[in-house]
Design an enzyme around this catalytic site. Structure first.
Site, PDB file in Angstrom:
ATOM      1  N   ASN A 176      76.197 -57.347 -14.068  1.00 51.93           N
ATOM      2  CA  ASN A 176      76.893 -57.309 -15.352  1.00 51.93           C
ATOM      3  C   ASN A 176      78.360 -57.005 -15.069  1.00 51.93           C
ATOM      4  OD1 ASN A 176      77.846 -56.790 -17.895  1.00 51.93           O
ATOM      5  ND2 ASN A 176      76.598 -54.951 -18.248  1.00 51.93           N
ATOM      6  N   TRP A 177      79.191 -58.036 -15.243  1.00 50.08           N
ATOM      7  CA  TRP A 177      80.613 -57.861 -14.891  1.00 50.08           C
ATOM      8  C   TRP A 177      81.376 -57.101 -15.972  1.00 50.08           C
ATOM      9  CZ3 TRP A 177      81.958 -63.485 -12.793  1.00 50.08           C
ATOM     10  CH2 TRP A 177      81.210 -63.699 -11.634  1.00 50.08           C
TER      11      TRP A 177
ATOM     12  N   HIS B  77      72.913 -53.179 -24.519  1.00 47.01           N
ATOM     13  CA  HIS B  77      73.485 -52.400 -23.422  1.00 47.01           C
ATOM     14  C   HIS B  77      74.083 -51.102 -23.971  1.00 47.01           C
ATOM     15  CE1 HIS B  77      76.046 -51.170 -20.128  1.00 47.01           C
ATOM     16  NE2 HIS B  77      75.252 -51.898 -19.358  1.00 47.01           N
TER      17      HIS B  77
ATOM     18  N   GLU C  22      68.031 -48.299 -18.572  1.00 48.19           N
ATOM     19  CA  GLU C  22      69.342 -47.831 -18.121  1.00 48.19           C
ATOM     20  C   GLU C  22      69.638 -46.471 -18.745  1.00 48.19           C
ATOM     21  OE1 GLU C  22      71.830 -51.287 -16.541  1.00 48.19           O
ATOM     22  OE2 GLU C  22      72.538 -50.706 -18.505  1.00 48.19           O
TER      23      GLU C  22
ATOM     24  N   GLY D 125      77.642 -46.076 -14.763  1.00 49.19           N
ATOM     25  CA  GLY D 125      79.107 -46.025 -14.679  1.00 49.19           C
ATOM     26  C   GLY D 125      79.644 -45.198 -13.528  1.00 49.19           C
TER      27      GLY D 125
ATOM     28  N   GLY E  94      76.136 -52.848 -12.457  1.00 47.54           N
ATOM     29  CA  GLY E  94      77.466 -52.930 -13.059  1.00 47.54           C
ATOM     30  C   GLY E  94      78.527 -52.972 -11.974  1.00 47.54           C
ATOM     31  N   GLY E  95      79.118 -51.796 -11.694  1.00 43.34           N
ATOM     32  CA  GLY E  95      80.250 -51.698 -10.766  1.00 43.34           C
ATOM     33  C   GLY E  95      80.069 -52.455  -9.462  1.00 43.34           C
TER      34      GLY E  95
HETATM   35  P1  PGA Z   1      76.667 -49.317 -13.073  1.00 39.50           P
HETATM   36  O1  PGA Z   1      76.369 -50.045 -14.489  1.00 39.50           O
HETATM   37  O2  PGA Z   1      75.883 -50.046 -12.035  1.00 39.50           O
HETATM   38  O3  PGA Z   1      78.147 -49.452 -12.894  1.00 39.50           O
HETATM   39  O4  PGA Z   1      76.222 -47.906 -13.232  1.00 39.50           O
HETATM   40  C1  PGA Z   1      75.104 -50.507 -14.803  1.00 39.50           C
HETATM   41  C2  PGA Z   1      75.171 -51.213 -16.143  1.00 39.50           C
HETATM   42  O5  PGA Z   1      75.938 -50.776 -17.004  1.00 39.50           O
HETATM   43  O6  PGA Z   1      74.472 -52.212 -16.370  1.00 39.50           O
END
Ligand code: PGA
Length: 361
Positions: free
Chosen positions: A41-42, A137, A275, A281, A343-344
């Protein structure tokens, strides 16, 4: 495949690294429904050009991988061009990938068309080749209040003069709501410093929590499925809910409402992503393997209650929240985990391809 067999297979398949899965696939074939699914997920990152460059680097480092489903979720502006780029024939000849790369949108609206400035409908997404859409999300469930200042607009109204004015208007209205009038009559008599305290409380609450409701998420799920899109339905508790031992109660509500009226036939088009908000994050700690297992088991049981054993055995449940190359193997080897939503780390080609190749290096 019978549910019981699916379970046995699931365990067999999970206890092995990706390296060994190739052999297993050659022996018995990997049922689509339980192929691992690694999605990036960008969020609000990458202009189209840099998105293509990132995708190219990821594919280059994942050459020949056919038995892991890969999802890329660029922002809306990158969908069209990335969709053009990831055509199966090109991916096969250039990178030896199969039909295992999917284009994901990060959100959709639930209406078909109309006066909804800035929104994007499921039809618009499928028209540009989107396969799947992330819905619910936590950035949208919980953080919109923070971005848009919902709290301050409510707090501004909690002053004696505003309430007195409202009271006059309500009394003069053609259809009077006596309950509202009684509440306003009470509030205009409350000391201003108490009102100010309440305003601050409400402002903080709304800033922290205001976002998409379970009902809005439900409407989005239904609209996306009706359009033939697959859904990645996110759920997860915030830290307060976990501390108050309300995790399961909250997840139960999120999932039941989101899936209300989703038929046993269409549930096959849904992937669930757990999640935990507190684990998502930069700088957050991922959930522990025990916490992940416990919740994934809970979610699978919930799906069993709602749709029966066979569906529960085949539905994919992903984990998301600080998945990185150094913890992905441990997470993917947990028996209830069918993939990860990243995410990251999905913004760094090396990290994301290591996550996709988990166990292969
Ligand atoms: P993260 O985000 O891997 O940066 O913790 C996950 C997400 O929000 O899908």
């Amino acid at each position: 495949m019978k549910a019981a067999n699916a379970r046995v297979f699931r365990n067999y398949y999970r206890q092995r690294t990706a390296n060994q899965w190739h052999k297993i696939e050659a022996e018995v074939g990997t049922p689509d429904a339980i192929r691992p699914f690694i999605a990036g997920n960008w969020k609000m990152n990458m202009i189209p050009k840099s998105g293509i460059a990132l995708a190219a680097r990821i594919f280059d480092q994942c050459r020949g991988i056919k038995d892991v489903d890969i999802g890329l979720a660029p922002p809306f502006t990158g969908l069209s061009i990335l969709g053009e780029y990831i055509k199966p024939d090109f991916l096969r000849s250039e990178y030896g990938l199969g039909r295992n790369v999917f284009l994901l949108a990060q959100d959709t609206f639930f209406e078909y068309k109309g006066a909804f400035t800035g929104e994007i409908s499921p039809e618009m997404l499928s028209a540009i080749g989107v396969d799947r859409v992330i819905i619910g999300h936590s950035d949208r469930r919980a953080n919109l209040g923070k971005y848009f200042g919902f709290g301050s607009s409510v707090a501004r109204r909690l002053t004696t003069s505003f309430l007195a004015h409202e009271l006059e208007e309500q009394k003069a209205a053609k259809t009077r709501d006596e309950q509202v009038i009684a509440a306003l009559e009470h509030l205009v008599g409350v000391k201003p410093e108490i009102l100010a305290g309440m305003a601050r409380f409400l402002e903080d609450e709304l800033k922290e929590r205001a976002g998409e409701s379970d009902e809005a998420i439900h409407r989005k799920v239904k609209a996306a499925l009706a359009q033939g899109l697959q859904v990645i339905l996110c759920c997860g508790e915030n830290w307060e809910a976990r501390a108050a031992h309300e995790t399961f109660h909250l997840l139960d509500r999120q999932i039941r409402i989101a899936l209300e009226g989703v038929s046993p036939r269409t549930i096959k088009e849904v992937v669930i992503a757990y999640e935990p908000v507190w684990a998502v994050g930069e700088g957050a700690e991922p959930a522990t393997p025990a916490q992940i297992s416990e919740v994934h088991d809970f979610l699978r049981n919930l799906i069993m209650d709602l749709y029966g054993e066979q569906t529960a055995a085949s539905i994919r449940i992903l984990y998301g929240g600080n998945v990185k190359p150094d913890n992905v193997i441990e997470i993917m080897m947990l028996s209830g985990v069918d993939g990860v939503l990243v995410g990251g780390a999905s913004l760094r080609a090396k990290d994301f391809s290591q996550i996709i190749r988990f166990g292969l290096d």
